[in-house]
Scaffold this active site. Sequence first.
Site, PDB file in Angstrom:
ATOM      1  N   HIS A 214       1.237  -1.210  -0.108  1.00 40.34           N
ATOM      2  CA  HIS A 214      -0.103   0.105   0.024  1.00 40.34           C
ATOM      3  C   HIS A 214       1.121   1.976  -0.317  1.00 40.34           C
ATOM      4  O   HIS A 214       0.246   2.268  -0.341  1.00 40.34           O
ATOM      5  CB  HIS A 214      -0.921  -0.182   1.549  1.00 40.34           C
ATOM      6  N   GLU A 457     -11.207 -11.025  -4.685  1.00 39.72           N
ATOM      7  CA  GLU A 457      -9.719 -10.959  -4.049  1.00 39.72           C
ATOM      8  C   GLU A 457      -8.330 -11.828  -3.200  1.00 39.72           C
ATOM      9  O   GLU A 457      -7.807 -12.513  -2.849  1.00 39.72           O
ATOM     10  CB  GLU A 457      -9.202  -9.866  -3.349  1.00 39.72           C
ATOM     11  N   ASP A 481      -4.561  -8.283  -4.464  1.00 42.16           N
ATOM     12  CA  ASP A 481      -4.346  -9.466  -3.109  1.00 42.16           C
ATOM     13  C   ASP A 481      -5.093 -11.060  -3.574  1.00 42.16           C
ATOM     14  O   ASP A 481      -3.984 -12.357  -3.269  1.00 42.16           O
ATOM     15  CB  ASP A 481      -6.077  -9.159  -2.455  1.00 42.16           C
TER      16      ASP A 481
HETATM   17  C1  PEP Z   1      -6.463  -4.740  -4.580  1.00 37.05           C
HETATM   18  O1  PEP Z   1      -6.375  -5.890  -3.512  1.00 37.05           O
HETATM   19  O2  PEP Z   1      -6.410  -5.643  -5.518  1.00 37.05           O
HETATM   20  C2  PEP Z   1      -7.122  -4.387  -4.372  1.00 37.05           C
HETATM   21  C3  PEP Z   1      -7.496  -3.278  -4.712  1.00 37.05           C
HETATM   22  O3  PEP Z   1      -6.877  -4.123  -3.341  1.00 37.05           O
HETATM   23  P1  PEP Z   1      -6.006  -2.797  -2.285  1.00 37.05           P
HETATM   24  O4  PEP Z   1      -4.816  -3.201  -3.059  1.00 37.05           O
HETATM   25  O5  PEP Z   1      -6.596  -1.613  -1.197  1.00 37.05           O
HETATM   26  O6  PEP Z   1      -5.455  -4.517  -1.696  1.00 37.05           O
HETATM   27 MG    MG Z   2      -6.749  -5.202  -2.320  1.00 36.90          MG
END
Ligand code: PEP
Ligand code: MG
Length: 591
Positions: A214, A457, A481
């Site tokens: 993130h 995910e 994910d």
């Molecule tokens: C993902 O997992 O692709 C997603 C968009 O959510 P995040 O990156 O916030 O986990």
């Molecule tokens: Mg995600």
Amino acid sequence: MAFSIHGLAVSRGVVMGRAVLVGSSRRDVAHYFVAPEQVAGEIDRVRQGRNAVIEEITRLQASVQQLGPKDAPQELSALLDVHLMLLKDEALGQGVKQWISERFYNAEWAVTAQLEVLARTFDEMEDPYLRERKADLEQIVERVLRAMQSTANPAGLRLQDRRRKPHKTDTETGAAAEESLVLVAHDLSPADMLLFKNSAFSGFVTDVGGKTSHTAIVARSLDIPAVVGARTASQLVRQDDWVIIDGDAGLVIVDPSPAIRAEYAHKQAQGLAERARLSRLLHTPARTLDGEVIELMANIEVPEDVPGALACGAVGVGLFRSEFLFMGRHGHLPDEEEQFAAYRRAVEDMRGLPVTIRTVDIGADKPLDGSQHDDAHLNPALGLRAIRWSLSEPAMFTTQLRAILRAAAFGPVHLLVPMLAHESQILQTLAHLQRARASLDRRGVAYGAVQIGAMIEIPAAALNLRPFLTHFDFLSVGTNDLIQYTLAVDRTDESVAHLYEPLHPAVLRLVADTIGQARRKGKGVAVCGEMAGDVAMTHLLLGLGLRSFSMHPSRILAVKEEVLRADTRVLAPWAADVLAADQPDQAILLR
Ligand code: PEP
Ligand code: MG
């Protein structure tokens, strides 16, 4: 002499600037730039802090001496002498003054910056006794910072968003320039990164992190060059070093020669020209050669991102990561009114375009308070994260649902639920939503209709789509994910980054099945993971039937260019071949 450090390319472009080392001293101090007229005041704050500690130690020294050698160990007196000597040392005082008057750092930042410089000098000393004095230096700096607290600027955030003033001419290139600053840190939490939005930093490097951590995702949203997973960068780079960050190649060049700098200045100019070229596509509808209309939407973290998303031509928000409203709050979660105001702002600012608000996804690499908790040795990515956390905190969850429902009275809102795997979770979520509506009814508060979607995910969800297609209006594939959980590769761990493979046949199959099944059932389906903003993947995703992409706004025009060149009638059979391949690699995408 120039040297380079390799890491992972996470955010494109090139930047040259002075390194600012943050956080490696683990001191949580304010970092912001002061105006030239505040310089004298900041220097005075350091002087007062330092004098207060000198007085304190001198008093202590006197009382130790009164005790006499029997009651007070000699070492104590000697130690206090060392502390006094360090405090009065010019290397500390002059250095701090320079950071403030030449770099316009606030007082606390200047003190920790100078500590970094001196600590390294101690580290390099051969004599073990002298080397150990680093701990004394750290102690006295700690005390000075504490003494300065009473005069701290109350508005000073840890990393505040004040623009620095132009102040220097680069003598080597002769460029009369506002010097760029690039941030170098061991690690930064997503909450820290959020503080960089509109900050003075023009690029950043961290030792740790994976491409879809993130921290990297927020870096991309800042649209500044960034490299993560650069392992020892924060040890090798020194405060104020000249650094080039090549965000395309994942390269950090320290102390570059004038020739290297000239080469990168050219690259930088090319990048700007490329942006200008793409900006011509802003008002062109995203339609393929065979007439398929493609929805290109934006991923945002905070409502303030909306103008940037519109400026890049987003036709909606496909993912509002609401957890960023919850982070770094020291346990004080945003209440219904605060959340409602944030969601409503995003909805109103999107002027009738849809806003997909994802319910909070706290946990894993997005802890509430920026630091990992004591139980970090457990596996947080498999723990109480996202909807699991929401369902374990029903009051928090229904508060958020009420705020989202209320915002839907002001424009089209889609509600998206992360990390679902079990039908029981789906049913509980829907029951909470019903409860939230009922409570608003009881209070007589207006709310709007929402479309409800689920993130796909977790492989278990992708392999068992039936309950999702039964209960939800749309699906959104979270490839970040989905890849992590399918391949068992921690998305934040740079040591396994080479195994994080979006083109793995298992991943492609799960993505393809989700798109295919949703379309056959007449349900909306989008991809909102980083894959959606990767131009190398655009044709493949179109070939697999995807018509809705959500990505960082900065990627929208580049993806649109790929869409305009695509013919889905040709791409569909090709994508079927890619799907059938044993191990597709990047080369297969170069059609
Ligand atoms: C993902 O997992 O692709 C997603 C968009 O959510 P995040 O990156 O916030 O986990
Ligand atoms: Mg995600």
